[in-house]
Write a protein that holds these residues in place. Structure first.
Motif, mmCIF file in Angstrom:
data_model
loop_
_atom_site.group_PDB
_atom_site.id
_atom_site.type_symbol
_atom_site.label_atom_id
_atom_site.label_comp_id
_atom_site.label_asym_id
_atom_site.label_seq_id
_atom_site.Cartn_x
_atom_site.Cartn_y
_atom_site.Cartn_z
ATOM 1 N N LEU A 93 0.674 -1.774 0.052
ATOM 2 C CA LEU A 93 -0.067 0.265 0.242
ATOM 3 C C LEU A 93 0.975 1.777 -0.290
ATOM 4 N N ASN A 94 2.139 0.912 1.026
ATOM 5 C CA ASN A 94 3.043 2.258 1.016
ATOM 6 C C ASN A 94 4.284 2.326 -0.372
ATOM 7 N N SER A 95 4.562 3.285 -0.100
ATOM 8 C CA SER A 95 6.381 3.784 -0.405
ATOM 9 C C SER A 95 6.851 2.315 0.635
ATOM 10 N N GLY A 96 9.083 2.124 0.070
ATOM 11 C CA GLY A 96 9.065 0.997 0.767
ATOM 12 C C GLY A 96 9.256 1.193 1.999
ATOM 13 N N GLY A 97 9.092 2.155 2.790
ATOM 14 C CA GLY A 97 8.773 2.296 3.834
ATOM 15 C C GLY A 97 8.420 1.391 4.572
ATOM 16 N N SER A 98 7.175 0.628 4.344
ATOM 17 C CA SER A 98 6.378 -0.028 4.949
ATOM 18 C C SER A 98 6.557 -2.109 4.286
ATOM 19 N N ASN A 99 7.442 -1.686 3.792
ATOM 20 C CA ASN A 99 7.662 -3.393 3.540
ATOM 21 C C ASN A 99 8.486 -4.449 4.519
ATOM 22 N N TYR A 100 8.706 -3.921 5.487
ATOM 23 C CA TYR A 100 8.102 -4.851 6.466
ATOM 24 C C TYR A 100 7.245 -5.982 6.836
ATOM 25 N N LYS A 101 6.523 -5.577 6.032
ATOM 26 C CA LYS A 101 4.870 -5.680 6.725
ATOM 27 C C LYS A 101 4.024 -6.741 5.310
ATOM 28 N N LEU A 102 4.704 -7.338 4.633
ATOM 29 C CA LEU A 102 4.377 -7.700 3.137
ATOM 30 C C LEU A 102 3.524 -9.067 3.854
ATOM 31 N N THR A 103 2.743 -8.738 2.916
ATOM 32 C CA THR A 103 1.001 -10.048 3.082
ATOM 33 C C THR A 103 1.640 -10.768 1.777
ATOM 34 N N PHE A 104 1.487 -11.765 1.809
ATOM 35 C CA PHE A 104 1.918 -12.845 0.583
ATOM 36 C C PHE A 104 -0.132 -14.137 0.379
ATOM 37 N N GLY A 105 0.054 -13.886 -0.698
ATOM 38 C CA GLY A 105 -0.973 -15.385 -0.608
ATOM 39 C C GLY A 105 -0.341 -16.493 -0.564
ATOM 40 N N LYS A 106 -1.057 -17.983 -1.421
ATOM 41 C CA LYS A 106 -0.186 -19.141 -1.421
ATOM 42 C C LYS A 106 -0.352 -18.890 -2.328
ATOM 43 N N GLY A 107 0.159 -18.224 -2.822
ATOM 44 C CA GLY A 107 0.484 -18.488 -3.737
ATOM 45 C C GLY A 107 0.623 -19.571 -4.941
ATOM 46 N N THR A 108 1.704 -19.373 -6.447
ATOM 47 C CA THR A 108 1.344 -20.359 -7.951
ATOM 48 C C THR A 108 2.364 -21.121 -7.799
ATOM 49 N N LEU A 109 1.963 -22.526 -7.829
ATOM 50 C CA LEU A 109 3.173 -23.459 -8.002
ATOM 51 C C LEU A 109 3.168 -24.027 -9.319
ATOM 52 N N LEU A 110 4.430 -23.347 -10.150
ATOM 53 C CA LEU A 110 4.757 -23.697 -11.371
ATOM 54 C C LEU A 110 6.027 -25.302 -11.266
ATOM 55 N N THR A 111 5.634 -25.618 -12.406
ATOM 56 C CA THR A 111 6.160 -27.507 -12.536
ATOM 57 C C THR A 111 6.680 -27.341 -13.946
ATOM 58 N N VAL A 112 8.233 -27.220 -14.339
ATOM 59 C CA VAL A 112 8.662 -27.171 -15.410
ATOM 60 C C VAL A 112 9.003 -28.779 -15.507
ATOM 61 N N ASN A 113 8.640 -29.425 -16.714
ATOM 62 C CA ASN A 113 9.420 -30.763 -16.621
ATOM 63 C C ASN A 113 9.972 -30.713 -18.041
ATOM 64 N N PRO A 114 10.865 -31.600 -17.840
ATOM 65 C CA PRO A 114 12.242 -31.868 -18.369
ATOM 66 C C PRO A 114 11.480 -31.792 -20.397
#
Lengths: 114, 112
Positions: A93-114
């Protein structure tokens, strides 16, 4: 802080293909960051895009930001097996001044098959 | 330059035991944070600090204490471990000027 929501939850592709994952958020932001997490490891910062930027590149990574739709996308071109990881977005929400409290979702799991 | 270090890498506790998870950074970052990550979940913020002597609660602070006596160190204390605290714990540091967080390798905690 606010949470981003990544989509899809999982993505499986062949080596050499491109991978696209998306992030949506709910309120106005100052910047949005993407992180990668290899299995069992800490998160690694990939790229930061500011609210006044629409697109940013870093090597094989391309990030776009659409503040009107409150969404971002991460494109990995010419994927490699080593790109297999979970990818998280973190809107700030803010500038770099609040980057100590980032909130992360569940993410995307990427699988790259050879 | 080691970045962010965490010890131990893995710990098994019995319910009711206490312990301290250590976190140190050598980048002179003002900000430090503790997160926990449960299976299939994102990271949730436990506590954070914006400088030595200053700490505040995050999203899930219950059962945890922190202190920040130096810029380098930010230990996380479990007062009386519970099975619900079984998780992977990550410490991170950052500065306002950079805008990104640097993460440690994590501590896996199992509470029986």
């Amino acid at each position: 802080s606010q949470q981003g929501e990544e989509d899809p939850q999982a993505l499986s592709i062949q080596e050499g293909e491109n991978a696209t994952m998306n992030c949506s958020y709910k309120t106005s932001i100052n910047n949005l960051q993407w992180y990668r997490q290899n299995s069992g490891r800490g998160l690694v910062h990939l790229i930061l895009i500011r609210s006044n930027e629409r697109e940013k590149h870093s090597g094989r990574l391309r990030v776009t930001l659409d503040t009107s739709k409150k969404s971002s996308s991460l494109l990995i071109t010419a994927s490699r097996a080593a790109d297999t990881a979970s990818y998280f977005c973190a809107p700030s929400l803010n500038s770099g001044g609040s980057n100590y409290k980032l909130t992360f979702g569940k993410g995307t799991l990427l699988t790259v098959n050879p | 330059n080691a970045g962010v270090t965490q010890t131990p890498k893995f710990q098994v506790l019995k319910t009711g035991q206490s312990m301290t998870l250590q976190c140190a950074q050598d980048m002179n970052h003002e900000y430090m944070s503790w997160y926990r990550q449960d299976p299939g979940m994102g990271l949730r913020l436990i506590h954070y600090s914006v400088g030595a002597g200053i700490t505040d609660q995050g999203e899930v602070p219950n059962g945890y204490n922190v202190s920040r006596s130096t810029t380098e160190d930010f230990p996380l204390r479990l007062l009386s471990a519970a099975p619900s605290q079984t998780s992977v714990y990550f410490c991170a540091s950052s500065t306002p000027a950079i805008g990104t967080q640097y993460f440690g390798p994590g501590t896996r905690l199992l509470v029986l």
